[in-house]
Scaffold this active site. Sequence first.
Site, short mmCIF file in Angstrom:
data_model
loop_
_atom_site.label_atom_id
_atom_site.label_comp_id
_atom_site.label_asym_id
_atom_site.label_seq_id
_atom_site.Cartn_x
_atom_site.Cartn_y
_atom_site.Cartn_z
N TYR A 132 0.84 -1.20 0.00
CA TYR A 132 0.00 0.00 0.00
C TYR A 132 0.87 1.25 0.00
O TYR A 132 0.96 1.96 -0.96
CB TYR A 132 -0.96 -0.01 1.19
CG TYR A 132 -1.97 1.10 1.12
CD1 TYR A 132 -3.09 0.99 0.30
CD2 TYR A 132 -1.80 2.27 1.85
CE1 TYR A 132 -4.01 2.02 0.20
CE2 TYR A 132 -2.73 3.31 1.77
CZ TYR A 132 -3.82 3.18 0.94
OH TYR A 132 -4.73 4.20 0.85
N HIS A 190 -15.67 1.53 -4.16
CA HIS A 190 -14.25 1.44 -3.82
C HIS A 190 -13.94 0.19 -3.00
O HIS A 190 -12.79 -0.17 -2.83
CB HIS A 190 -13.83 2.70 -3.06
CG HIS A 190 -12.36 2.93 -3.06
ND1 HIS A 190 -11.64 3.11 -4.23
CD2 HIS A 190 -11.46 3.02 -2.05
CE1 HIS A 190 -10.37 3.31 -3.94
NE2 HIS A 190 -10.21 3.24 -2.63
N ASP A 242 -17.53 3.63 -8.13
CA ASP A 242 -16.46 4.08 -7.25
C ASP A 242 -16.40 5.60 -7.30
O ASP A 242 -15.90 6.18 -8.26
CB ASP A 242 -15.12 3.47 -7.67
CG ASP A 242 -14.01 3.73 -6.66
OD1 ASP A 242 -14.21 4.59 -5.78
OD2 ASP A 242 -12.96 3.08 -6.75
N SER A 299 -6.34 0.84 -4.46
CA SER A 299 -6.41 2.28 -4.23
C SER A 299 -5.03 2.90 -4.38
O SER A 299 -4.43 2.85 -5.46
CB SER A 299 -7.04 2.54 -2.86
OG SER A 299 -7.42 3.89 -2.73
#
Length: 688
Positions: free
Chosen positions: A464, A660, A625, A542
């Site tokens: 991430y 999302h 999203d 993301s």
Amino acid sequence: MHDISPDGPIAYPETARDDAIEELGGRRFADPWRWLEGDVRTDERVQAWVAAEVALTDSYLDTLPGRIAIRERLTKLWNYERVSLPRRRGGRYFFLRNSGLEAQAVLCAREAHDAPARVLIDPNDWSEDGATALGEWEPSDDGRRLAFTVQDGGSDWRVVRVLDAIGGDTLSDEVRWVKFSGLAWASNGSGFFYSRFPEPRAGMEHQAQNLDHAVYFHRLGTDQAADFQVYATPDRPRLIHTAEVSEDGHWLLISSAEGTEARTELTVIDLTAPKLAPKILVRGLENDWRLAGSKGDIFYFVTDLEAPRRRIVSIDVASEMRRRREIVPHGEDLVADALLVGDRLLVSVLRNVASELRIYNLDGRLMDTVVLPGIGAVTGMEGRGDSSEAFFAFTSYDRPTEIHRLDAGSAVALPYAQPQLQFDRDEYVVEQTSCTSKDGTVIPLFLLRRKDVTHAAPTLLYGYGGFEISLTPGFSSAALCWAAMGGVYAVANIRGGGEYGKAWHDAGRRASKQNVFDDFIAAAEHLKTEGVASGVVVHGHSNGGLLVAAVTNQRPDLFTAALPAVGVHDMTRFHRFTAGRYWIDDYGDPGKEEDLAVLMAYSPIHNIRDGADYPAILIATADTDDRVVPAHSFKYAAALQAANIGPKPHLIRIETRAGHGAGKPTAKQIDEIADLWAFAAKWSGLAA
């Protein structure tokens, strides 16, 4: 249908180019796929492009022989009871439960902690496709009412409703245009505080920038038009405000932030005063302040003020001096969370990315340490200041989330809800190792594999690296499925996250963002050179989708496949849509020349290396999203398919009536992972 082979060349749909020009930071550059920013729900041109891409991807995925077997394995691993932390209000316990494969979790209540459960809200009846979900929820202090939100199709927008928790009827109250909001009841149960944006212009609900957030009070039995605006900052329209009511009902605490970075202002309102007058408690968006609880006028906060790994301080909110007193000082370990329970502070800390749970008295003296089930993460705590009873959630890569009931006075914790496992934990091993990044920084890595997998195996590397979010050990049916297939599942705790506090985050944002990519590349190289990985597939969601796309551009030779999901791929325009402007804290401002230079150096769409041999890529996004709008993925897919980057497939998977991630039905989650894993298995040589 497309007649294609999983190994043969692919004829991509032709994507039209237009002559749009982006002007930023004194620079002009072409943006030929700007038209793909149109709303997929209403723009016929975008709809036609999406339909063609979906048909192509579906046809390709249908050729993968392991897809059905992977879906069956995932379904088995997903099929276990999941229970959330209970919230005690008025002697009644409220919690979520999913029996295993239900599309959505069901909200239940118990009259005592060991009493039988009864269903209060079952969102599985709300829509035929299961994509209408229960969002946030909060019981009133007496446990007689429950405010809850409805989320449709994965959107961030919420509709607030109210339930009679005793009779089971839904009241007539309805509050709309709620987003990024908590729910905080007045102590007398007359109504609740919430946060909302103004109603957006018709047709722009899922794309327009979110500005002018404000806190309102809704009185039960009245129309939303009569709701009272409690707090707003029209002179600073970019601020987001969330409200909490102190346990005694005396104070309303409003936390305000401008972006995703943990920098907050605090405002208090005396709810017993004849007129609600906001008073600044902490001024300036400079530090992180998280409420742990309160005793009367004394509020306890976790803060990074003069403490990059955080400490706990108290503030007397009634005093004009707003005096601060240090309770738990800054130390070597990161203070992840704290909760006031009875006359104790329950403090979760991270030591080398694994949790410890400590109990302090209100003077800051360490009273005890809670014995945890193993090496893993405390992912949540619930309790109140009027009782020593608390609950905490614990998980690890090989341990589904368990709920434990704790007496904060004695530090005795007993299992409260433990899932029945659908696998043999003894067949798997979790290891923590590390690698060294380009600049010499040591990067922790977690590995999950079967015990009999002692050779180099196809490895799925997840990361991430942003927004001070920590990737702590946590159970995932998807990760376990990959390991069950004979692969290695790896998680890299790269910079940009919050694993080691503020300095770790700062080292991976804005001008230092390249460190994030260097760390991830170093992790992949380490896995290969150390004989862990026979090949590396990279995966992220993301900001992690941005990570995967960026490192694929920088080192296309290093990976066998890439799976960027709901990623931020156009770093010149992310700030123009919905909540994108909040991300400037991490990414920088595209409108500033010095920031734009950094962004353009890694922006996935702008750095595809024509002539290089790219790995197989399967992009994932969803049509609803409105956090990272799907245009990011649409434009990225168009750019990949137009480039000369080799014969491997570069496809996009587009989910319908999903957003999302939050609220996505179980079946859709399983289908998505089955598709991604089948694609990754094909290109990494892993058998299903």
